[in-house]
Design a protein around this motif. Structure first.
Motif, mmCIF file in Angstrom:
data_model
loop_
_atom_site.group_PDB
_atom_site.id
_atom_site.type_symbol
_atom_site.label_atom_id
_atom_site.label_comp_id
_atom_site.label_asym_id
_atom_site.label_seq_id
_atom_site.Cartn_x
_atom_site.Cartn_y
_atom_site.Cartn_z
ATOM 1 N N THR A 158 0.808 -1.214 0.000
ATOM 2 C CA THR A 158 0.000 0.000 0.000
ATOM 3 C C THR A 158 0.842 1.265 0.000
ATOM 4 O OG1 THR A 158 -0.127 0.013 2.430
ATOM 5 C CG2 THR A 158 -1.860 -1.178 1.233
ATOM 6 N N GLU A 174 -8.612 0.442 8.093
ATOM 7 C CA GLU A 174 -7.989 0.729 6.804
ATOM 8 C C GLU A 174 -7.623 -0.557 6.071
ATOM 9 O OE1 GLU A 174 -5.771 5.018 7.573
ATOM 10 O OE2 GLU A 174 -4.882 3.182 8.375
ATOM 11 N N LEU A 222 -1.214 1.557 9.336
ATOM 12 C CA LEU A 222 -2.526 1.103 8.881
ATOM 13 C C LEU A 222 -3.350 0.671 10.083
ATOM 14 C CD1 LEU A 222 -1.475 -1.149 5.876
ATOM 15 C CD2 LEU A 222 -2.878 0.897 5.677
ATOM 16 N N SER A 223 -4.588 1.148 10.174
ATOM 17 C CA SER A 223 -5.496 0.671 11.210
ATOM 18 C C SER A 223 -6.214 -0.569 10.698
ATOM 19 C CB SER A 223 -6.525 1.745 11.567
ATOM 20 O OG SER A 223 -7.403 1.967 10.478
ATOM 21 N N ALA A 249 -10.762 -1.937 4.667
ATOM 22 C CA ALA A 249 -11.178 -1.130 3.517
ATOM 23 C C ALA A 249 -10.346 -1.468 2.288
ATOM 24 C CB ALA A 249 -11.057 0.357 3.853
ATOM 25 N N LYS A 250 -9.026 -1.674 2.479
ATOM 26 C CA LYS A 250 -8.151 -2.004 1.356
ATOM 27 C C LYS A 250 -8.510 -3.377 0.785
ATOM 28 C CE LYS A 250 -4.862 -1.756 -1.617
ATOM 29 N NZ LYS A 250 -5.006 -0.874 -2.793
ATOM 30 N N LYS A 306 2.002 2.573 2.620
ATOM 31 C CA LYS A 306 1.728 3.270 3.882
ATOM 32 C C LYS A 306 2.522 2.615 5.005
ATOM 33 C CE LYS A 306 -2.984 4.769 2.762
ATOM 34 N NZ LYS A 306 -4.405 4.777 3.205
#
Length: 575
Positions: A233, A242, A238-239, A245-246, A235
């Motif tokens: 990602t 998240e 990440l929570s 969602a991904k 990133k």
């Protein structure tokens, strides 16, 4: 990486490729943090938090030559901040009073982690003032001299830092009394690894981890999967929300697909290739066709949990049902596939490349070589960047020799496949009673196999092969154990053994077979000469039904079957 390499590849611009930047800076940041922290997990936390600050302020760097020194300073500051807070025996009364914990030593202990998390959100100059005065206990005059700023400036930074912290920590006591206890463990583990749990929830989870070995194993798996997600990602934080969602975003990219898969076994004689074609349509329509070297044509059609299997050129269709959990491994949930691939492996993103005309992530998965004193087996996987579908998979043994290769060809997405492609043959009655439910084997330890079976499990003896993995599956209420044995350093099984208290051999009629006798017990031998299985033995011993498939000559396979003996606790129960 040298300073020159960082400068050349990461020069500030309005269009930075963050994915490449992260790959290049993270190793250096981790090395700096590791030298200071002397703790690998804390060093990872420090490196991630430092790079987040670098990312936020990268556009402010005007001189690319200053980037290496700036990176060193940001990582070092973050590491020293973590050390000061972690090594401090207690938080000062001033800081503890920000959240109303000054009189409660137990709460102050858990509050330290919460305080560190809030501190990371402050500007660096505010962090320094609060750490020096409220954590280290310095006088404001000494802190101002240390920072090289006027006394008034230091006081202003300290006041604003405290005010910001007060706002961030104002609900600390309230949240202690409102802990979420019903969250899925997977979400808790993700947020724990990302430092998103509050201090008390974190302490509670760590207490459970200390007492639960299986939970610690799940945490290690989540950590490796999370690092892989960071790479994919771009990133560094990440929570759990998240991540969900991904995964949902990737899942939503596909409505239907079709492709041809070629799987080639390269080790042990001439290469053998098995080809099959797959069609899938959301939510749960699947068709797969293959030409098996021994069985002939093989067709599987799945409609929800109902399925029809046809093996052999003139075979009668057989109805069955598919377990709900097994459905998850079919279709388009490639995020779950990725999680399974990362389990038990260390993973690295090597870059992006084109495979079969599609832009793909190139991943390297490493695992300790089974039964080998040293070395690793490696797997290279190229994932489609849009869908995370594995397009190419190559497995290498501990000597670096390619042993298997699987490639997806002619991939088409979202073409509107007709429902008629997934219709059952007309001779299959919709009212016919289906066969027992088909279930996916569950990975487990040898100890779990022993606990599940109503008899002591049979194991290979007098063999250099290594017991590498165990699985359990329940068919019609009876547990069946599946054990895989490998040659040392080989990623593919050399022998697969199944055993149960019920008959579980399911071979199409018409396959050549011969009667055999092993240790006074009669059985059958079937020459297979197929994918990693040259022959197959089925027999019954002491009331236990045994099936053994092996990659060897008939004599070797019969010898393996003859060496089977019930385990009396001599092998490692944690395999």
């Amino acid at each position: 990486m040298t300073d020159g390499e960082i400068t050349n590849t990461s020069a500030p611009s309005g269009n930075l490729n963050w994915e490449e930047l992260l790959q290049q800076l993270y190793p250096r940041a981790l090395a700096i943090a590791g030298r200071i922290m002397r703790d690998r997990e804390l060093a990872h936390d420090v490196a991630q938090n430092a790079l987040l600050k670098v990312y936020r302020h990268l556009g402010e760097v005007r001189d690319s030559q200053a980037l290496p020194a700036w990176l060193n300073r940001v990582v070092s500051n973050e590491a020293y901040l973590a050390l000061r807070v972690y090594q401090r025996e207690a938080v000062s009364e001033t800081v503890a009073s920000l959240a109303g914990t000054a009189g409660d030593p137990a709460e102050r202990a858990t509050f330290r982690t919460e305080f560190l998390r809030a501190m990371r959100t402050l500007p660096p100059e505010f962090q320094e003032a609060v750490v020096l005065c409220d954590v280290m206990g310095w006088k404001v005059q000494d802190a101002a001299a240390h920072c090289g700023v006027p006394l008034g400036t230091l006081k202003s930074r300290l006041s604003r830092g405290r005010e910001n912290l007060r706002g961030l920590l104002s609900d600390f006591r309230q949240r202690r009394e409102e802990r979420a206890v019903d969250r899925p463990m997977e979400d808790l583990l993700f947020d724990y690894l990302e430092g998103r749990l509050d201090a008390v929830a974190e302490a509670q989870l760590e207490s459970r981890l200390a007492q639960d070995q299986d939970l610690r194993g799940r945490l290690a798996e989540q950590r490796e999967f999370l690092r892989l997600l960071h790479s994919l990602t771009g990133k560094i934080s990440l929570s759990s929300a998240e991540i969900a969602a991904k995964m949902g975003e990737v899942y939503a990219e596909i409505r239907d697909y079709s492709h041809i898969t070629e799987q080639t076994l390269i080790s042990g004689g001439s290469p053998q290739t098995l080809v099959h074609q797959t069609w899938f349509k959301k939510p749960d329509l699947l068709r797969s066709e293959a030409q098996h070297p021994l069985l002939g044509s093989f067709i599987a059609i799945v409609r929800g949990q109902d399925a029809v299997l046809m093996a052999g050129n003139n075979a009668k269709p057989q109805r069955t049902r598919v377990e709900a959990e097994m459905l998850k491994s079919m279709g388009v949930d490639f995020g779950a596939t990725l999680r399974a691939l990362s389990t038990g492996h260390s993973t690295r993103l090597l870059g992006t490349e084109y495979v079969e005309g599609r832009n793909s992530y190139h991943l390297l998965l490493l695992q300790a070589a089974p039964g080998a004193a040293e070395g690793q087996v490696s797997t290279h996987i190229w994932l489609d960047k849009l869908t995370w579908m594995p397009l190419l998979t190559e497995e290498y043994n501990s000597e670096g020799v390619l042993v298997s290769r699987k490639v997806v060809r002619n991939l088409t997405l979202n073409t509107g496949l007709p429902d008629s492609l997934f219709e059952f043959p007309p001779e299959v009655s919709s009212e016919a009673a289906p066969a027992p439910e088909a279930k996916a084997p569950r990975a487990c330890s040898l100890a779990e196999v022993k606990a599940a079976l109503p008899f002591e499990p049979f194991l290979l003896t007098d063999s250099p092969l290594v017991l590498h993995s165990c699985h359990l599956v329940d068919i019609a209420g009876s547990p069946i154990a599946l054990l895989n044995y490998h040659l040392p350093g080989d990623p593919l099984p050399e022998v697969t053994l199944t055993q149960a208290a019920v008959y579980h051999t399911n071979l199409p009629p018409g396959i050549p077979r011969e009667e055999i006798e092993i240790g006074g017990e009669k059985g059958i031998y079937i020459p297979m000469e197929t994918f990693k299985v040259k022959g197959f033995v089925s027999l019954q011993r002491d009331g236990v039904y045994l099936n053994l498939g092996g990659n060897g000559s008939k004599e070797q396979i019969l010898a393996w079957a003859g060496s089977l003996a019930q385990d009396r606790g001599g092998q490692n129960a944690e395999t």
